[in-house]
Design a protein around this motif. Structure first.
Motif, PDB file in Angstrom:
ATOM      1  N   LEU A 276      43.015  31.231  38.861  1.00 27.79           N
ATOM      2  CA  LEU A 276      42.945  32.340  37.904  1.00 27.79           C
ATOM      3  C   LEU A 276      42.912  33.689  38.608  1.00 27.79           C
ATOM      4  O   LEU A 276      43.323  34.701  38.040  1.00 27.79           O
ATOM      5  N   HIS A 279      46.630  34.165  38.946  1.00 26.82           N
ATOM      6  CA  HIS A 279      47.392  34.158  37.692  1.00 26.82           C
ATOM      7  C   HIS A 279      46.423  34.252  36.505  1.00 26.82           C
ATOM      8  O   HIS A 279      46.166  33.259  35.811  1.00 26.82           O
ATOM      9  N   PRO A 280      45.858  35.439  36.254  1.00 32.75           N
ATOM     10  CA  PRO A 280      44.918  35.590  35.132  1.00 32.75           C
ATOM     11  C   PRO A 280      45.539  35.259  33.777  1.00 32.75           C
ATOM     12  O   PRO A 280      44.824  34.911  32.836  1.00 32.75           O
ATOM     13  N   SER A 281      46.854  35.340  33.669  1.00 35.90           N
ATOM     14  CA  SER A 281      47.512  35.066  32.387  1.00 35.90           C
ATOM     15  C   SER A 281      47.348  33.612  31.961  1.00 35.90           C
ATOM     16  O   SER A 281      47.570  33.289  30.790  1.00 35.90           O
ATOM     17  N   ASP A 282      46.934  32.725  32.882  1.00 30.47           N
ATOM     18  CA  ASP A 282      46.713  31.316  32.526  1.00 30.47           C
ATOM     19  C   ASP A 282      45.644  31.166  31.449  1.00 30.47           C
ATOM     20  O   ASP A 282      45.635  30.172  30.717  1.00 30.47           O
ATOM     21  N   GLY A 284      44.971  33.842  29.296  1.00 30.19           N
ATOM     22  CA  GLY A 284      45.209  34.899  28.316  1.00 30.19           C
ATOM     23  C   GLY A 284      44.818  36.291  28.750  1.00 30.19           C
ATOM     24  O   GLY A 284      44.787  37.206  27.915  1.00 30.19           O
ATOM     25  N   ILE A 285      44.517  36.490  30.049  1.00 35.87           N
ATOM     26  CA  ILE A 285      44.251  37.840  30.553  1.00 35.87           C
ATOM     27  C   ILE A 285      45.565  38.368  31.122  1.00 35.87           C
ATOM     28  O   ILE A 285      45.986  37.968  32.207  1.00 35.87           O
ATOM     29  N   HIS A 286      46.222  39.226  30.401  1.00 35.34           N
ATOM     30  CA  HIS A 286      47.575  39.656  30.753  1.00 35.34           C
ATOM     31  C   HIS A 286      47.517  40.806  31.767  1.00 35.34           C
ATOM     32  O   HIS A 286      47.775  41.971  31.432  1.00 35.34           O
ATOM     33  N   GLU A 287      47.152  40.443  32.980  1.00 33.54           N
ATOM     34  CA  GLU A 287      47.060  41.397  34.071  1.00 33.54           C
ATOM     35  C   GLU A 287      47.656  40.783  35.334  1.00 33.54           C
ATOM     36  O   GLU A 287      47.946  39.585  35.381  1.00 33.54           O
ATOM     37  N   MET A 288      47.798  41.611  36.347  1.00 32.71           N
ATOM     38  CA  MET A 288      48.332  41.141  37.623  1.00 32.71           C
ATOM     39  C   MET A 288      47.298  40.293  38.358  1.00 32.71           C
ATOM     40  O   MET A 288      46.097  40.475  38.188  1.00 32.71           O
ATOM     41  N   GLU A 292      49.646  40.743  43.586  1.00 34.31           N
ATOM     42  CA  GLU A 292      50.478  41.709  42.863  1.00 34.31           C
ATOM     43  C   GLU A 292      49.780  43.062  42.765  1.00 34.31           C
ATOM     44  O   GLU A 292      50.411  44.123  42.921  1.00 34.31           O
TER      45      GLU A 292
END
Length: 392
Positions: A276, A279-282, A284-288, A292
């Motif tokens: 996480l 890849h925080p988007s895993d 639902g946190i839509h950030e880098m 990145e």
């Protein structure tokens, strides 16, 4: 005059005199236990609790900011009291760290508590990254640029520095830290095996003991699907019963199963939880992710500074202690950075204590008096002088 260094983190506070080798590391919270109804535990008093199951934590910090002053004052009074540091406030100044991107009202409250309630003779306040880069400057001469990546309890911050000053317009925060990792691990284990939503303390220990950062996520996922001895990922973790087992531990392979032991089997959770951070988007946190964010922050800095920032990336904070963290950051960052830039990613030699050690170095330096605000200055000018002096 003596100087006390307080690295006031959201998870733990690191405190000690600048003349000491190591700080006291004290949980920055007040704790209630289901099995002990007649008292509360402040900070490291938790060691006196015999049954650590079902703990209820009262935190001074919420979402990375110091908001519960009643809890924080209890922790500070305990830390500075006779059973811990035994601070003589009349003869002890303070270096105190604060939250990144802190609110002015919180900064003013910190200044007022130390000058008006504790009556300290002088104070210096800054965020942890300033002390981390100062430590690096002292270790490595002519270091005029560095990038501090501080991945802590509430957030991860990426802060570039040039000549001892933060490049504030490029500083960025990622809304993921150790708290989210522990909470997500609790949810996964509760869904798959055993209800552990009330066992934050135990699951946090399980995370620290078993989790690692994968260098090849899909290869490790395929390995975790294997059956039997070919699966090198799966581990059995023995939970504490607080009668015979005081702290959870990894069960040694090929040892007999004890019917009295309560075991959690961890497999792909070992590396999918730390993923996480990348890849925080895993969830639902839509950030880098961290690599990145590093490349993005460096891209916001002046072009002439960028190659030097890539050469001096320092990783600190509790999450950076996860095995494989430094190697993964370097690997992912290499694919994002321009090919002609050399990259050097270093893990601080003491990631959790880095800012405390930097504060000790600053407090012992000849020019320390140029940084502080004295009690007389505060009485004359009020909180405005602190806002002016502590603009780091």
């Amino acid at each position: 005059m003596t100087t006390v260094m307080l690295d006031n983190g959201a998870y733990t506070a690191k405190v000690g005199y600048i003349s000491e080798m190591n700080p006291k590391i004290i949980p920055n919270c007040v704790i209630k236990a289901k099995t002990v109804r007649n008292r509360i535990f402040i900070g490291n008093q938790i060691d006196e609790c015999k049954d650590l199951s079902g703990l209820y934590f009262l935190l001074a910090f919420q979402k990375g900011y110091l908001t519960n002053w009643e809890i924080e004052k209890q922790v500070w009074d305990h830390m500075f009291g006779k059973n811990e540091l035994a601070v003589n406030f009349e003869e002890s100044g303070f270096i105190v760290t604060e939250s990144y991107l802190n609110f002015k009202s919180i900064q003013e409250s910190i200044d007022e508590i130390f000058f008006e309630e504790y009556q300290v003779p002088f104070l210096f306040r800054c965020n942890p990254s300033y002390l981390i880069q100062y430590k690096q400057q002292r270790k490595k001469k002519n270091l005029f640029c560095c990038l501090v990546v501080d991945s802590g309890y509430s957030y991860t911050h990426v802060v570039p520095y040039h000549n001892g000053r933060a490049v504030k317009m490029a500083m960025r925060r990622i809304s993921i830290g150790g708290k989210i990792l522990t909470n997500h691990l609790k949810e996964v284990i509760s869904y798959r095996q055993l209800m552990v939503m009330d066992e934050t303390h135990v699951i946090n220990q399980l995370k620290e003991d078993t989790c690692f950062v994968s260098q090849d996520f899909y290869a490790d996922m395929n390995l975790a699907k294997q059956k039997g001895p070919s699966n090198k990922i799966a581990l059995d973790y023995v939970l504490p019963d607080y009668a015979h087992i005081k702290r959870g531990h990894i069960k040694e392979p090929d040892t007999e199963i004890n019917s009295s032991e309560q075991i959690i089997r961890v497999c792909n959770e070992r590396f999918s939880i730390p993923e996480l951070l990348f890849h925080p988007s895993d969830i639902g946190i839509h950030e880098m992710g961290i690599p990145e964010a590093i490349a993005y922050v460096i891209g916001l800095c002046p072009e002439e500074l960028q190659p030097f920032l890539y050469l001096n990336i320092i990783l600190t904070g509790g999450n950076s202690c996860l095995p494989g963290f430094r190697e993964r950051v370097f690997k992912d960052l290499r694919t994002l950075a321009p090919d002609h830039f050399e990259i050097n990613v270093r893990l601080d030699d003491s990631p959790i204590q880095a800012s405390w050690q930097g504060g000790c170095l600053l407090g012992n330096s000849p020019d320390f008096t140029n940084h502080i605000v004295t009690k007389d200055q505060f009485d004359e000018h009020g909180v405005g002088i602190c806002q002016e002096m502590f603009n780091y």
